[in-house]
Design a protein around this motif. Structure first.
Motif, PDB file in Angstrom:
ATOM      1  N   PRO A  35     -42.432 -13.986 -20.230  1.00  0.00           N
ATOM      2  CA  PRO A  35     -41.768 -14.202 -18.938  1.00  0.00           C
ATOM      3  C   PRO A  35     -40.613 -15.202 -19.011  1.00  0.00           C
ATOM      4  O   PRO A  35     -39.694 -15.146 -18.198  1.00  0.00           O
ATOM      5  N   GLU A  36     -40.658 -16.118 -20.009  1.00  0.00           N
ATOM      6  CA  GLU A  36     -39.616 -17.144 -20.130  1.00  0.00           C
ATOM      7  C   GLU A  36     -38.287 -16.595 -20.633  1.00  0.00           C
ATOM      8  O   GLU A  36     -37.272 -17.292 -20.600  1.00  0.00           O
ATOM      9  N   GLU A  37     -38.273 -15.357 -21.122  1.00  0.00           N
ATOM     10  CA  GLU A  37     -37.020 -14.772 -21.615  1.00  0.00           C
ATOM     11  C   GLU A  37     -36.255 -14.147 -20.452  1.00  0.00           C
ATOM     12  O   GLU A  37     -36.798 -13.289 -19.751  1.00  0.00           O
ATOM     13  N   THR A  50     -30.222 -13.368 -23.817  1.00  0.00           N
ATOM     14  CA  THR A  50     -31.644 -13.518 -23.511  1.00  0.00           C
ATOM     15  C   THR A  50     -32.357 -14.419 -24.513  1.00  0.00           C
ATOM     16  O   THR A  50     -33.249 -15.190 -24.133  1.00  0.00           O
ATOM     17  N   HIS A  51     -31.992 -14.341 -25.775  1.00  0.00           N
ATOM     18  CA  HIS A  51     -32.651 -15.192 -26.774  1.00  0.00           C
ATOM     19  C   HIS A  51     -32.240 -16.655 -26.630  1.00  0.00           C
ATOM     20  O   HIS A  51     -33.051 -17.564 -26.811  1.00  0.00           O
ATOM     21  N   ILE A  52     -30.967 -16.878 -26.314  1.00  0.00           N
ATOM     22  CA  ILE A  52     -30.534 -18.257 -26.048  1.00  0.00           C
ATOM     23  C   ILE A  52     -31.286 -18.796 -24.835  1.00  0.00           C
ATOM     24  O   ILE A  52     -31.770 -19.939 -24.831  1.00  0.00           O
ATOM     25  N   GLY A  53     -31.422 -17.954 -23.805  1.00  0.00           N
ATOM     26  CA  GLY A  53     -32.169 -18.373 -22.628  1.00  0.00           C
ATOM     27  C   GLY A  53     -33.626 -18.657 -22.939  1.00  0.00           C
ATOM     28  O   GLY A  53     -34.204 -19.631 -22.422  1.00  0.00           O
ATOM     29  N   ASN A 107     -35.516 -22.208 -22.428  1.00  0.00           N
ATOM     30  CA  ASN A 107     -36.670 -22.271 -21.533  1.00  0.00           C
ATOM     31  C   ASN A 107     -37.968 -22.658 -22.229  1.00  0.00           C
ATOM     32  O   ASN A 107     -38.973 -22.926 -21.544  1.00  0.00           O
ATOM     33  N   THR A 108     -37.992 -22.659 -23.563  1.00  0.00           N
ATOM     34  CA  THR A 108     -39.256 -22.922 -24.275  1.00  0.00           C
ATOM     35  C   THR A 108     -39.171 -24.093 -25.257  1.00  0.00           C
ATOM     36  O   THR A 108     -40.083 -24.280 -26.058  1.00  0.00           O
TER      37      THR A 108
END
Length: 249
Positions: A165-167, A239-242, A246-247
């Protein structure tokens, strides 16, 4: 592009999923873009040859060389060092080994086209000449097609490819895991179909010939797979940078 097993390996804290990114170098973003560009380039190259259009063989050689180098380096590193081993080692096989094989094939194509550019430019049927050169690789490419179908089956059987969900964007579909499972597994199967048909498509490949059903299906499969990998890989740069932001904890 991450599996549902990710939270098991990384742990969940009050603020959500936390990943130790020092333990998981990831670069399947550039791999996906290069793979997509490589598949599309092959289809466009084949279309030009079959149409009898003017082809810059050294230009395509440089293109295949650049893409092949990216895929060979990243694929070899992932295949030999298993950077995902601490979390989900199966992704080293899913992304690393096909990228390595495709990268080496592109480098071989680049070498042959560069060395034989002058001969191909003077050939009355460059399409048939290229097809004859590629025919011996048909066994390996057919085997890679089987491998890609195997990856697609594993994706469905073991519920892989579900983003946490964090992606951003991809993670929105984590509540419906079958969406990304179906998309990614279908994508691998689509490219696998093109690879399986490759040895049969080269048999009648010639300049100004009418494409057979096998050639048409192979071309469409590889073209659609190339477009999807290119666009999805480009999307994953966001999305991977996000996901990392986020993690990080």
């Amino acid at each position: 592009m991450y599996s549902t097993l990710l939270p098991v390996f990384t742990g969940v804290m009050d603020q959500g999923l936390v990943i130790d990114w020092t333990q998981m170098p990831t670069y399947n973003t550039i791999m996906a873009v290069a793979a997509g560009a490589g598949l599309l380039s092959l289809v466009l190259f084949a279309r030009k040859l079959m149409a009898g259009a003017e082809v810059d063989f050294r230009g395509y050689s440089a293109n295949f060389g650049v893409l092949g180098l990216i895929l060979t380096i990243t694929g070899a590193h992932m295949t030999l060092t298993w950077p995902f081993a601490a979390y989900f080692p199966f992704d080293n096989i899913i992304f690393g080994e096909p990228s390595l094989a495709f990268g080496v094939l592109l480098l071989a194509a680049s070498f042959v086209l560069w060395r034989r550019a002058a001969v191909l430019e003077e050939s009355a049927d460059a399409a048939r000449t290229v097809a004859r050169t590629a025919e011996p690789l048909g066994v390996l490419i057919f085997g890679l097609g089987l491998a890609l179908v195997g990856i697609a089956a594993a994706g469905v059987a073991f519920q892989l490819f579900v983003a946490p969900p964090e992606e951003p964007i991809s993670g929105y579909f984590s509540q419906w895991p079958w969406v990304e499972i179906t998309f990614m597994s279908g994508l691998f199967a689509l490219v696998g179909l093109g690879a399986l048909l490759f040895p049969f498509a080269t048999r009648t490949f010639a300049v100004r010939s009418t494409p057979t059903k096998v050639q048409w299906v192979a071309g469409v499969s590889l073209a659609l797979g190339g477009i999807a990998f290119l666009l999805f890989g480009a999307l994953n740069f966001f999305t991977h940078i996000g996901l990392i932001v986020n993690t990080m904890g």
